[in-house]
Enzyme design. Structure first.
Site, mmCIF file in Angstrom:
data_model
loop_
_atom_site.group_PDB
_atom_site.id
_atom_site.type_symbol
_atom_site.label_atom_id
_atom_site.label_comp_id
_atom_site.label_asym_id
_atom_site.label_seq_id
_atom_site.Cartn_x
_atom_site.Cartn_y
_atom_site.Cartn_z
ATOM 1 N N ASP A 138 -43.834 -92.817 54.373
ATOM 2 C CA ASP A 138 -43.375 -92.784 52.984
ATOM 3 C C ASP A 138 -44.068 -91.664 52.205
ATOM 4 O O ASP A 138 -43.432 -90.940 51.442
ATOM 5 C CB ASP A 138 -43.661 -94.131 52.296
ATOM 6 N N HIS A 168 -45.587 -73.242 49.254
ATOM 7 C CA HIS A 168 -45.704 -74.111 50.434
ATOM 8 C C HIS A 168 -44.449 -74.944 50.677
ATOM 9 O O HIS A 168 -44.505 -76.030 51.240
ATOM 10 C CB HIS A 168 -46.938 -75.016 50.301
ATOM 11 N N ASP A 228 -41.981 -76.247 48.511
ATOM 12 C CA ASP A 228 -41.399 -77.269 47.635
ATOM 13 C C ASP A 228 -40.998 -76.728 46.263
ATOM 14 O O ASP A 228 -40.743 -77.495 45.337
ATOM 15 C CB ASP A 228 -42.378 -78.445 47.464
ATOM 16 N N ASP A 249 -51.520 -71.882 42.401
ATOM 17 C CA ASP A 249 -51.878 -70.656 41.694
ATOM 18 C C ASP A 249 -53.271 -70.141 42.014
ATOM 19 O O ASP A 249 -53.848 -69.373 41.241
ATOM 20 C CB ASP A 249 -51.762 -70.898 40.187
ATOM 21 N N THR A 255 -53.840 -75.155 38.400
ATOM 22 C CA THR A 255 -53.255 -76.359 38.987
ATOM 23 C C THR A 255 -54.013 -76.754 40.251
ATOM 24 O O THR A 255 -54.154 -75.945 41.169
ATOM 25 C CB THR A 255 -51.771 -76.120 39.320
ATOM 26 N N GLY A 291 -40.110 -87.392 48.428
ATOM 27 C CA GLY A 291 -40.541 -88.383 47.446
ATOM 28 C C GLY A 291 -41.840 -89.068 47.855
ATOM 29 O O GLY A 291 -41.967 -89.523 48.984
ATOM 30 N N HIS A 293 -49.568 -83.015 47.454
ATOM 31 C CA HIS A 293 -50.030 -81.712 47.938
ATOM 32 C C HIS A 293 -51.258 -81.267 47.153
ATOM 33 O O HIS A 293 -51.315 -81.445 45.928
ATOM 34 C CB HIS A 293 -48.918 -80.666 47.775
ATOM 35 N N ASP A 308 -54.145 -78.066 46.476
ATOM 36 C CA ASP A 308 -54.350 -76.621 46.578
ATOM 37 C C ASP A 308 -55.630 -76.336 47.367
ATOM 38 O O ASP A 308 -56.732 -76.609 46.900
ATOM 39 C CB ASP A 308 -54.448 -76.023 45.171
ATOM 40 N N HIS A 317 -55.893 -89.747 41.597
ATOM 41 C CA HIS A 317 -54.951 -89.380 40.540
ATOM 42 C C HIS A 317 -53.565 -89.097 41.132
ATOM 43 O O HIS A 317 -52.554 -89.652 40.671
ATOM 44 C CB HIS A 317 -55.463 -88.142 39.797
ATOM 45 N N GLU A 318 -53.513 -88.243 42.154
ATOM 46 C CA GLU A 318 -52.209 -87.854 42.701
ATOM 47 C C GLU A 318 -51.494 -89.027 43.359
ATOM 48 O O GLU A 318 -50.270 -89.146 43.283
ATOM 49 C CB GLU A 318 -52.374 -86.701 43.690
ATOM 50 N N HIS A 372 -49.404 -90.874 41.012
ATOM 51 C CA HIS A 372 -48.053 -90.316 40.881
ATOM 52 C C HIS A 372 -47.183 -90.735 42.066
ATOM 53 O O HIS A 372 -46.005 -91.042 41.890
ATOM 54 C CB HIS A 372 -48.117 -88.790 40.822
ATOM 55 N N HIS A 396 -48.440 -89.337 33.619
ATOM 56 C CA HIS A 396 -49.750 -89.069 33.031
ATOM 57 C C HIS A 396 -50.050 -90.003 31.870
ATOM 58 O O HIS A 396 -49.147 -90.462 31.170
ATOM 59 C CB HIS A 396 -49.845 -87.620 32.553
#
Length: 277
Positions: free
Chosen positions: A154, A164, A166, A171, A176, A188, A192, A194, A215-216, A219, A225
């Site tokens: 999933d 990469h 998507d 940057d 970011t 979904g 990812h 950096d 944190h990610e 999401h 947020h």
């Protein structure tokens, strides 16, 4: 007539630039260009175009961060814009929302796989960090997470640099740090990171990977947020954030709104045993 022509040409080639708009405040032209990019990336809704009203976007940002709503740039806003942050917009993150309706997983068991590791930490440490981050969310919800070593999952986790695949390139150092997509098929739920950042674990200089992963994954589970500066889901990264962080009450309340509250097994057993027949 010749004098007029020469004057006009000189006027156009003398480096003359249009005056700065009112909403730019007292910042420099270079800062204003950076601010426009930031506002377009994080505060433009689907219906807004690149040249839409920046005063309105500034007001949205000021409202989100609890600042005085003036619609005019100031040094406080520029300082926020300079902070490393998550790549998801603070409003209308449609580019990371892949299907209509509630952004949540329908299965109680969500699988995940780490497809590409960073070379900055041992693989076993990254495994442990991701496991602990999932466990932090699992303790507060009805979800369970299962790691799969290969094949479909999933949530696919990977470290990458720049473009990469998507349409949301990284940057380089700073700016970011990472991004993730809301629950859904294909990409979904994927997260990812950096790999141009200096990822660390513990009290070291660099970016606290456990915090950013947690944190990610918020999401990846469907959270947007939070404007609460104490929340893990706050969009900007502060090097002064505690390394021994926990989910805030705001994080817990919002994740439980999506998935419900985990009930204690012993409480369930006690209730069933003591319910009159």
């Amino acid at each position: 007539m010749q004098f007029v022509v020469l004057f006009t040409v000189g006027f156009l080639t003398s480096g003359f630039s249009l005056p700065m708009p009112r909403e730019a405040g007292e910042i420099s032209e270079k800062q204003w260009k950076e601010a426009q990019n930031y506002l377009n990336n994080f505060y433009a809704s689907d219906t807004e175009k690149e040249l839409s009203n920046f005063e309105d976007k500034i007001k949205k940002m000021q409202r989100f961060f609890g600042l005085s709503i003036t619609g005019v740039m100031n040094p406080n806003i520029m300082e926020i814009m300079k902070q490393p942050r998550c790549g998801l917009p603070d409003i209308a993150p449609s580019g990371f929302t892949l299907f209509p309706g509630p952004r949540k997983w329908t299965s109680k068991i969500v699988t995940y796989r780490i497809a590409i590791y960073t070379n900055q930490l041992r693989h076993s440490r990254v495994d442990s960090i991701v496991y602990r981050a999932f466990n932090m969310w699992s303790r507060e919800t009805t979800l369970y997470f299962k790691r799969v070593p290969r094949g479909p999952a999933d949530i696919i986790i990977r470290f990458a640099r720049r473009a990469h695949g998507d349409n949301y390139p990284f940057d380089g150092p700073g700016g970011t740090l990472a991004h993730a997509f809301t629950p859904g098929p294909d990409i979904g739920g994927d997260a990812h990171f950096d790999d141009d950042e200096k990822w660390t674990e513990g009290y070291k200089s660099g970016i606290n990977l456990p915090f950013v992963v947690t944190h990610e994954l918020g999401h990846s589970l469907g959270l947007s947020h939070s404007s609460n500066p104490n929340a893990v889901m706050y969009p900007t990264y502060n090097k002064n954030d505690p390394w021994d962080f926990q989910l805030s009450q705001d994080d817990i309340r919002r994740i439980q709104q999506l998935y419900g509250k985990k009930r204690n097994v012993w409480d369930i057993y006690y209730r069933e045993e003591n319910t009159p027949s």
